[in-house]
Design an enzyme around this catalytic site. Structure first.
Site, short mmCIF file in Angstrom:
data_model
loop_
_atom_site.label_atom_id
_atom_site.label_comp_id
_atom_site.label_asym_id
_atom_site.label_seq_id
_atom_site.Cartn_x
_atom_site.Cartn_y
_atom_site.Cartn_z
N ASP A 270 2.09 -58.44 -30.84
CA ASP A 270 3.43 -58.03 -31.25
C ASP A 270 4.40 -58.89 -30.49
O ASP A 270 4.19 -59.18 -29.31
CB ASP A 270 3.66 -56.55 -30.94
CG ASP A 270 4.93 -56.03 -31.61
OD1 ASP A 270 5.13 -56.31 -32.81
OD2 ASP A 270 5.73 -55.34 -30.94
N TYR B 204 14.05 -66.26 -35.73
CA TYR B 204 15.16 -66.71 -34.88
C TYR B 204 14.96 -68.14 -34.37
O TYR B 204 15.77 -68.62 -33.57
CB TYR B 204 15.32 -65.76 -33.69
CG TYR B 204 15.60 -64.32 -34.09
CD1 TYR B 204 16.89 -63.90 -34.41
CD2 TYR B 204 14.57 -63.40 -34.17
CE1 TYR B 204 17.15 -62.59 -34.78
CE2 TYR B 204 14.81 -62.08 -34.55
CZ TYR B 204 16.10 -61.69 -34.86
OH TYR B 204 16.35 -60.39 -35.23
N ASP B 205 13.91 -68.81 -34.79
CA ASP B 205 13.63 -70.17 -34.31
C ASP B 205 14.82 -71.12 -34.44
O ASP B 205 15.04 -71.94 -33.54
CB ASP B 205 12.43 -70.76 -35.04
CG ASP B 205 11.10 -70.15 -34.62
OD1 ASP B 205 11.11 -69.29 -33.70
OD2 ASP B 205 10.06 -70.50 -35.20
N ARG C 31 3.59 -66.89 -28.28
CA ARG C 31 2.33 -66.43 -28.87
C ARG C 31 1.17 -67.30 -28.42
O ARG C 31 0.08 -66.79 -28.10
CB ARG C 31 2.43 -66.41 -30.40
CG ARG C 31 1.19 -65.80 -31.04
CD ARG C 31 1.38 -65.53 -32.53
NE ARG C 31 0.24 -64.79 -33.03
CZ ARG C 31 -0.90 -65.35 -33.43
NH1 ARG C 31 -1.02 -66.67 -33.40
NH2 ARG C 31 -1.90 -64.62 -33.85
#
Length: 208
Positions: free
Chosen positions: A78, A163-164, A191
């Site tokens: 998550d 949001y990159d 991640r």
């Protein structure tokens, strides 16, 4: 032993491929195309409501449910964006910050509106990912990956999502994550860091 040995608690095929590539780089000694699968291989497994209040809690919730339903070790993650001046928000609500789950543009526009009057020097933020491994016998392990950076009010780049386009990692010379190619992003992403941290726990499950 053939067949699945590890279930990734996602229906996103790209995440499954990414995990297989990571494990291959670390020397997993089995056919990862069959040993590591997504939850789509088990159509009777129901989606899990992410009702916890932390990244770790939601990752464990998903991994526990999939391990219980499949009888196999399950890995879940998550993640989200935590903005300093917003007290860590959107956080676990990142994907539905605007009220519509997965509406990247609406989420991004709302975030920029909320921070519109904040001086640039106070726009620190971080992407956070929690990865959780749960074994059918009940053993659990969680790792966290963090990528620090700053918000950029001018969205740029087409390679990312979420949001990159408005997040510039530290030491990026102003490039947003959406301006990184896939290999560059995986090397530093929250991640990627969480998955690399938990990978040593996965390798014994994939030993012939």
């Amino acid at each position: 032993m053939s067949g699945p040995r590890l279930v990734l608690a996602t229906r996103n095929a790209h995440k499954v491929v990414e995990l297989r590539e990571l494990l291959a780089d670390l020397g997993a000694g089995v056919d990862l195309d069959t040993a590591v699968v997504g939850v789509t291989e088990f159509p009777d497994v129901e989606d899990v409501v992410e009702s916890e209040v932390t990244f770790e809690g939601n990752a464990l919730l998903k991994a526990r449910a999939v391990a219980a339903a499949t009888g196999l070790p399950a890995l879940a993650d998550d993640s989200g964006l935590a903005v300093d001046v917003l007290g860590g928000a959107p956080g676990i609500f990142s994907a539905r910050w605007s009220g519509r789950h997965g509406d990247d543009r609406a989420n991004l526009e709302l975030l920029l509106a909320q921070t519109g009057d904040v001086p640039t020097e106070h726009l620190g933020a971080q992407f956070v990912c929690a990865a959780a491994l749960v074994l059918p016998g009940g053993d659990e392990h969680v790792e966290r990956g963090v990528l620090r950076g700053v918000l950029d009010r001018n969205p740029r780049g087409t390679n990312g999502f979420g949001y990159d386009p408005v997040f510039a990692p530290e030491a990026s010379n102003g490039r947003t994550l959406a301006e990184y190619d896939a290999a560059e992003k995986n090397a530093i992403s929250h991640r990627g860091r969480a998955m690399r941290a938990i990978a040593p726990r996965l390798l014994p499950l994939l030993t012939p």
